[in-house]
Motif scaffolding. Structure first.
Motif, short mmCIF file in Angstrom:
data_model
loop_
_atom_site.label_atom_id
_atom_site.label_comp_id
_atom_site.label_asym_id
_atom_site.label_seq_id
_atom_site.Cartn_x
_atom_site.Cartn_y
_atom_site.Cartn_z
N ASN A 67 1.03 -1.32 -0.03
CA ASN A 67 0.04 0.01 0.07
C ASN A 67 0.83 1.41 -0.02
N ALA A 68 1.82 1.24 0.72
CA ALA A 68 2.94 2.23 0.62
C ALA A 68 3.51 2.70 -0.85
N GLY A 69 3.61 1.43 -1.80
CA GLY A 69 3.97 1.72 -3.04
C GLY A 69 2.73 2.34 -3.87
N ARG A 70 1.63 1.81 -3.43
CA ARG A 70 0.36 2.15 -4.07
C ARG A 70 0.30 3.75 -4.14
N ILE A 71 0.25 4.11 -2.88
CA ILE A 71 0.07 5.71 -2.31
C ILE A 71 1.11 6.43 -3.00
N ALA A 72 2.30 6.03 -3.06
CA ALA A 72 3.43 6.89 -3.76
C ALA A 72 2.82 6.93 -5.03
N SER A 73 2.61 6.09 -5.97
CA SER A 73 2.32 6.24 -7.26
C SER A 73 0.89 7.04 -7.38
N TYR A 74 0.16 7.12 -6.58
CA TYR A 74 -1.15 8.17 -6.40
C TYR A 74 -0.57 9.51 -6.18
N ALA A 75 0.53 9.87 -5.35
CA ALA A 75 1.25 11.15 -5.03
C ALA A 75 2.08 11.62 -6.24
N THR A 76 2.62 10.75 -6.91
CA THR A 76 3.31 11.19 -8.21
C THR A 76 2.19 11.60 -9.22
N ALA A 77 1.27 10.78 -9.39
CA ALA A 77 0.53 10.90 -10.37
C ALA A 77 -0.25 12.51 -10.17
N VAL A 158 3.80 -0.18 -6.18
CA VAL A 158 3.81 1.23 -7.29
C VAL A 158 3.46 0.90 -8.75
N LEU A 159 3.40 -0.28 -9.18
CA LEU A 159 2.94 -0.55 -10.32
C LEU A 159 1.48 -0.78 -10.30
N TRP A 160 1.05 -1.21 -9.25
CA TRP A 160 -0.32 -1.53 -9.16
C TRP A 160 -1.19 -0.19 -8.94
#
Length: 260
Positions: A67-77, A158-160
């Motif tokens: 979930n940390a990776g997922r939220i990191a991708s959200y923040a980047t987007a 991150v990918l997801w």
């Protein structure tokens, strides 16, 4: 955008996580099975493809890393989306949107709520557009399976995070209208944190929570609450955007100036 105005974004993530159960439920529920089994666990993903996953460490650290990776991708987007509008405003010297942005964001909330209830599925069009990008990202997920380390779990998250999702895309439009890259990232982090309780719990309980969250009554109630958020925002806009207690339940783009 101040801390108070991020509260409704968090709540939208929390209520909208009934949709996340369907999008990410297969992979996070597999974490709970693998915690009690030494077998390879199949994970259902997009397009009915299957992969396998078996975390080698404790269940909770693996779920948190994902979930940390997922939220990191959200923040980047979100930073990219907010930066686009910030750049346009800097180049043109024009304060784009203003009150129109506020109306648009809240109409989008109404649409999102109807989408969650199943009454209107227009946001599926956004998912089809995002699917073009996902086709290039999805093949990389196979290199991270089986999930036998915390770094792998985070990388998979991150990918997801780029998985096509109408709810995420609607919040990205809100992030764009927030006005800056920093506030855009903040919007998406708040949204991601809102989805966190459900996905962490699912990672621990697996299908027991998934079956309950996917009940139509749960989705309808969650969607209708989000519709109410949007309607309150529209009512506020029709009365001149006065600053009030409604800041706690209404999304206000940074470019919109409110009066006390």
């Amino acid at each position: 955008m101040n801390v108070v105005s991020l509260l409704p974004v968090f709540m939208i993530g929390l209520l909208g996580s009934v949709h996340c159960v369907g999008m990410c439920g297969g992979i996070v529920s597999a974490f709970s099975f693998s915690a009690t089994s030494r077998r390879t666990i199949p994970i259902k993903v997009v397009n009915n493809a299957t992969n396998s996953s078996r975390p080698s460490r404790g269940n909770l650290p693996t779920v948190l890393a994902y979930n940390a990776g997922r939220i990191a991708s959200y923040a980047t987007a979100g930073a990219i989306a907010g930066g686009v509008l910030q750049g346009a405003r800097t180049l043109t010297g024009i304060a784009v949107f203003q009150v129109e942005a506020y109306w648009f964001v809240n109409l989008l909330l109404v649409a999102l709520g109807l989408y969650l209830t199943g009454i209107w599925q227009g946001l599926n069009q956004l998912e089809r557009v995002g699917g073009m990008l996902w086709r290039y990202i999805q093949p990389f997920t196979r290199f991270l399976l089986p999930i036998n380390s915390i770094p792998k779990s985070m990388a998979l998250g991150v990918l997801w995070g780029w998985l096509p999702c109408g709810m995420v895309y609607s919040m990205l439009l809100t992030a764009m209208l927030s006005g800056t890259a920093v506030s855009g990232a903040a919007v998406m982090v708040a949204f991601g944190l809102g989805t966190l309780p459900t996905l962490i719990t699912m990672g621990m309980l697996g299908t027991r929570l998934k079956s309950w969250m996917q009940r139509r009554a749960v989705r309808v109630i969650s969607g209708l609450v989000i519709v109410i958020f949007g309607v309150l925002g529209l009512l506020r806009a029709s009365h001149g955007l006065p600053g009030s207690w409604m800041d706690a339940v209404c999304i206000t783009p940074m470019s919109v100036q409110t009066t006390p």
